[in-house]
Design an enzyme around this catalytic site. Structure first.
Site, PDB file in Angstrom:
ATOM      1  CB  CYS A  81      -0.981  -0.150   1.194  1.00  0.00           C
ATOM      2  SG  CYS A  81      -1.945  -1.510   1.177  1.00  0.00           S
TER       3      CYS A  81
ATOM      4  CG  HIS B 239      -1.597   4.440   5.249  1.00  0.00           C
ATOM      5  ND1 HIS B 239      -1.632   4.323   3.839  1.00  0.00           N
ATOM      6  CD2 HIS B 239      -1.651   3.196   5.663  1.00  0.00           C
ATOM      7  CE1 HIS B 239      -1.868   3.144   3.458  1.00  0.00           C
ATOM      8  NE2 HIS B 239      -1.954   2.460   4.696  1.00  0.00           N
TER       9      HIS B 239
ATOM     10  CG  HIS C 117      -6.454   1.232   1.606  1.00  0.00           C
ATOM     11  ND1 HIS C 117      -5.546   1.672   0.610  1.00  0.00           N
ATOM     12  CD2 HIS C 117      -5.784   0.654   2.626  1.00  0.00           C
ATOM     13  CE1 HIS C 117      -4.339   1.347   1.105  1.00  0.00           C
ATOM     14  NE2 HIS C 117      -4.564   0.526   2.157  1.00  0.00           N
TER      15      HIS C 117
END
Lengths: 86, 342, 400
Positions: free
Chosen positions: C159, C292, C327
């Site tokens: 990620c 994040h 996400h």
């Protein structure tokens, strides 16, 4: 209960690939995580899948894992109490 | 920027980390790694979850670290396909179990960065951590990155490597593109035939900008070329930038893979640019795979260090000393050059 | 600043918008794009909340000028990267131009079509569905569509991938290896990732609540975000207007656990701190942090703890735009870099949607509404499985 715990030990060793252990190496009340067998959060998820696949027992919330997976005995008790009818 | 090779860790079908090597055993049309006893390198607690590529990659890295003088400051891996076996396992389970009650481990380990991350974990290396996944350029780009880090800060050690695994599914799919030999042949490169052998391997290097060892990677270049002329032009420019001409290359290590269609390019390359130079090939020792240049770099390191070329690698005669070695590999339109010096 | 790296263009595609401008509108109006899964075929269709791009592969292919669809990951990438180049107004053919993409799934969406037939009989399955399986193949498809040939590569650090792609682009420019780099990331939703995150039990079945005490997990999303990075020489000679400067970046590893972040967030702490050092900034100079902030128990606590430690003097405005887009995995670093550039261009900060209660372990409430304010420096955080932590700092051209 004794049989269930014996089965669980074999299944845990297989599911988590704990090749260096034999079922008799795992005590009924021995802690499984960190200080005990050294299992971690991924193992906890694997145990959730194991209970679902082999014992028809669901754990919906991963956060309940640490409590249920304290020892082989606590897992067996949870399975007894929560097993869905086959 | 020169990348000095302080140490090498390798798991391959032939060459071993000790520097010893043997001719590989060919199963039908593929080569697989001679794998060490991993328990010598990794604790059972960590080993139990690892797939084969994870074991190969992390162990090759640990081998490089062990023989090196220092701990790595950064870790850079190149892998075209990453953890292919775990990927296939998870895909299979999605279908078989119809998306229910899936084991998380193969998914978690299917990501390409798992190997570099695992090495960081085992080495407690909190520095720069990177994974290149650009097909046949994956290892070369890991080297380019290491070179850039060392340009900024020469006095550090970068653990850099390439790894890819051969899996049943991968082999079955590539076979359908007619990539591999259909007949059992004892030799791969000469004579060439139809198709190549599949291969795999892991090779890691402790690279430093400071002169601790004499063998160094002097430059790396990757490019796409749709014709031989384009490729030769790129080669000429690359050599010129390094103040070299083709005569200065003491040994050319080609990526010939035994498929006559593929090897035609190399024959042309040798005829047109390297007719007076010593040359050889390596893929009969590791098979064809996307990061095979990591194997070639390990082989080049032993050639330069010991000033000898294994008989099965050399084609024709050799002039010593070997001071400058060029690895030339192509994979379809992808071309790469790795220049090593001693 | 001669070694400066400038953002000359940006492109965004996600559940909240198909362009830079429409994405900004959604952020300005605090309108999220998370809906029940619909385009992807899965047993979770119709129920699982995700941030899908509501364009079919056929529509995306037609926009890209392709006769038939290729992997969705490449289609999303072509869309956003092309917008970034057009936005920059640059003729990329005139310069040494690179394309650096990040992806975690690559051509997995097509592999999933191939695999069921192949599994039954390994001589079956349509080969054209599997040829772009590799992450690099996806990038090559995009580079081809953009006409970039000088340098192309692909990064996969889970990620944090596309933050690392942008970082690499900046380093290539600083070392004078390239003049222009189109960098970012793209990921499409796949059954592979949906089921993967499901198996990790970190998907929320409700709308995600990043940094909230009662957060239940993340919502997945898909999309692509790219920036056009240029050297100061290109900026001057082409007379371009810079949207932002990339002044700091850092990549570290937590080296704590395969998937879990360390409780004190040592990797993310080091990434943020190193990026600040590189930019020559103190913590009080950061005006906004694009978190994040996935909405998982572990990430948000770890990231929050690191921020509380590092920014002890003054916590800047901060929000997770994953509350808008979901996400997007390999694309999130790229998309959120674009959102960070927007914050500078429009002098504003974005909301962290659905926030109610601060996490009891760290008392750091995020920004709850869209707000105009002076934004000179923005930090964008991207962390991934495997302990990969990256932070980027974008600065206003007039102060950078």
């Amino acid at each position: 209960m004794e049989q269930l715990m014996a089965d669980l030990k074999v299944q845990i060793i297989e599911a988590l690939n704990l090749k260096h252990l034999k079922p008799e190496d795992i005590g009924d009340d021995q802690p499984l995580f960190i200080e005990g067998l050294g299992l971690d959060s991924i193992d906890a998820l694997e145990l959730i899948v194991l209970l679902q696949q082999k014992h028809n027992t669901k754990i919906a919330n991963a956060q309940d894992g640490p409590k249920i997976f304290k020892s082989v005995r606590s897992i067996a008790e949870y399975v007894r109490a929560n097993q869905a009818a086959a | 920027m020169k990348l000095y090779i302080n140490s090498v860790g390798i798991i391959s079908p032939s060459l071993q980390a000790s520097g010893e090597w043997q001719l590989p055993r060919v199963d039908e049309n593929y080569l697989t790694c001679i794998e060490p006893d991993y328990t010598q390198w990794i604790q059972p607690q960590q080993l139990r979850r690892m797939s084969r590529i994870m074991k190969m990659g992390t162990t090759a890295a640990l081998m490089a670290v062990k023989t090196g003088a220092s701990k790595p400051d950064a870790i850079i891996a190149g892998t075209a396909y990453g953890c292919l076996e775990d990927t296939a396992t998870f895909l299979t389970k999605i279908i078989e179990l119809n998306e229910e009650a899936l084991n998380p481990t193969p998914f978690m380990q299917s990501t390409h960065n798992t190997i570099a991350a695992q090495i960081a974990l085992l080495q407690n290396c909190q520095g720069y951590n990177q994974t290149y996944v650009h097909g046949a350029f994956s290892f070369e780009h890991a080297l380019l990155d290491a070179g850039m880090l060392l340009t900024d800060t020469p006095a550090q050690t970068i653990l850099t490597g390439g790894v890819d695994e051969l899996t049943k599914a991968g082999h079955a799919i590539h076979s359908r593109f007619n990539k591999y030999r259909k007949q059992n042949t004892p030799y791969l490169i000469s004579p060439a035939g139809d198709g190549t052998w599949a291969g795999e391997g892991a090779a890691f290097f402790m690279l430093s900008g400071a002169n601790e060892s004499t063998v160094a990677i002097a430059d790396v270049h990757t490019f796409m070329a749709s014709s031989s002329e384009q490729a030769f032009q790129q080669l000429d420019n690359f050599l010129k930038q390094n103040q070299l001409d083709t005569d200065a290359i003491d040994f050319l290590l080609t990526g010939k893979n035994g498929d006559q269609k593929n090897d035609l390019f190399y024959d042309q390359l040798i005829d047109v640019r390297f007719s007076d130079q010593a040359f050889g090939a390596y893929k009969h020792l590791c098979g064809e795979y996307s990061t095979s240049t990591a194997f070639a770099t390990a082989l080049a390191y032993t050639i330069l260090k010991h000033q000898t070329v294994p008989v099965s690698v050399l084609n024709g005669s050799l002039n010593t000393p070997i001071k400058t070695l060029l690895i030339y590999n192509t994979y379809g339109p992808h071309h790469s050059l790795i220049l090593l010096t001693v | 600043m001669s070694s400066g790296v400038y953002v000359a263009g940006a492109g965004a595609l996600s559940a909240i918008g198909h362009s830079y401008a429409t994405s900004f509108l959604a952020l300005e109006n605090s309108t999220h794009g998370i809906r029940p899964l619909s385009l992807l075929s899965s047993i979770y269709s119709g129920t699982l909340p995700v941030g899908e791009v509501k364009l079919s592969n056929e529509q995306l292919a037609a926009q890209a000028g392709l006769a038939k669809p290729i992997t969705r990951t490449a289609l999303l990438g072509i869309h956003a990267a092309r917008e970034a180049i057009v936005d920059s107004g640059l003729d990329i053919k005139k310069w040494r131009t690179g394309f650096i993409s990040a992806t975690t799934v690559g051509g997995m969406d097509r592999t999933e079509v191939f695999f069921p037939d192949f599994l039954k009989d390994n001589t079956q399955g349509i080969l054209s569905d599997v040829i772009h399986h590799g992450c690099g193949a996806t990038t090559d498809l995009i580079a081809q569509a953009l006409g970039i040939t000088d340098f192309t590569t692909t990064i996969n650090t889970a990620c944090s991938s596309s933050a690392n792609a942008i970082m690499l682009g900046a380093r290539l420019i600083r070392q004078n290896k390239l003049d222009v780099v189109v960098a970012g990331g793209t990921d499409s939703l796949t059954r592979f990732t949906v089921n993967g995150f499901k198996s990790l039990m970190i998907l929320s079945d409700e709308l995600c609540q990043p940094f909230d005490a009662s957060r239940k997990g993340l919502n997945l999303g898909e999309g692509a975000g790219f920036v056009v990075l240029v050297s100061s020489r290109v900026l001057q000679e082409e007379n371009l207007k810079a949207k932002a400067l990339l002044t700091g970046f850092a990549n570290t590893n937590d080296a704590y656990h395969q998937t879990a972040s360390s409780p004190d967030g040592r990797g993310s702490f080091a990434a943020m701190q190193n990026a600040l050092t590189m930019a020559g900034l103190t913590t009080s100079e950061i005006d906004y942090i694009n978190l994040h902030g996935t909405g998982t128990l572990n990430n948000d606590l770890s990231e929050g703890t690191a921020i509380a430690r590092l920014f002890a003097e003054k916590i800047p405005a901060m929000s997770s735009t994953k509350s808008f887009t979901g996400h997007t995995l390999g694309a999130c670093g790229g998309l959120e870099a674009v959102f960070s550039v927007m914050a500078i261009e429009h002098q504003c900060v974005f909301a962290n949607l659905r926030f109610e209660t601060t996490m009891p372990e760290v008392n750091i409430p995020p920004q709850t509404k869209f707000e105009h304010k002076t934004v000179n420096h923005v930090m964008s955080n991207s962390f991934g499985f495997g302990g990969n932590c990256s932070s980027l700092i974008f600065s206003r051209p007039s102060v950078g």
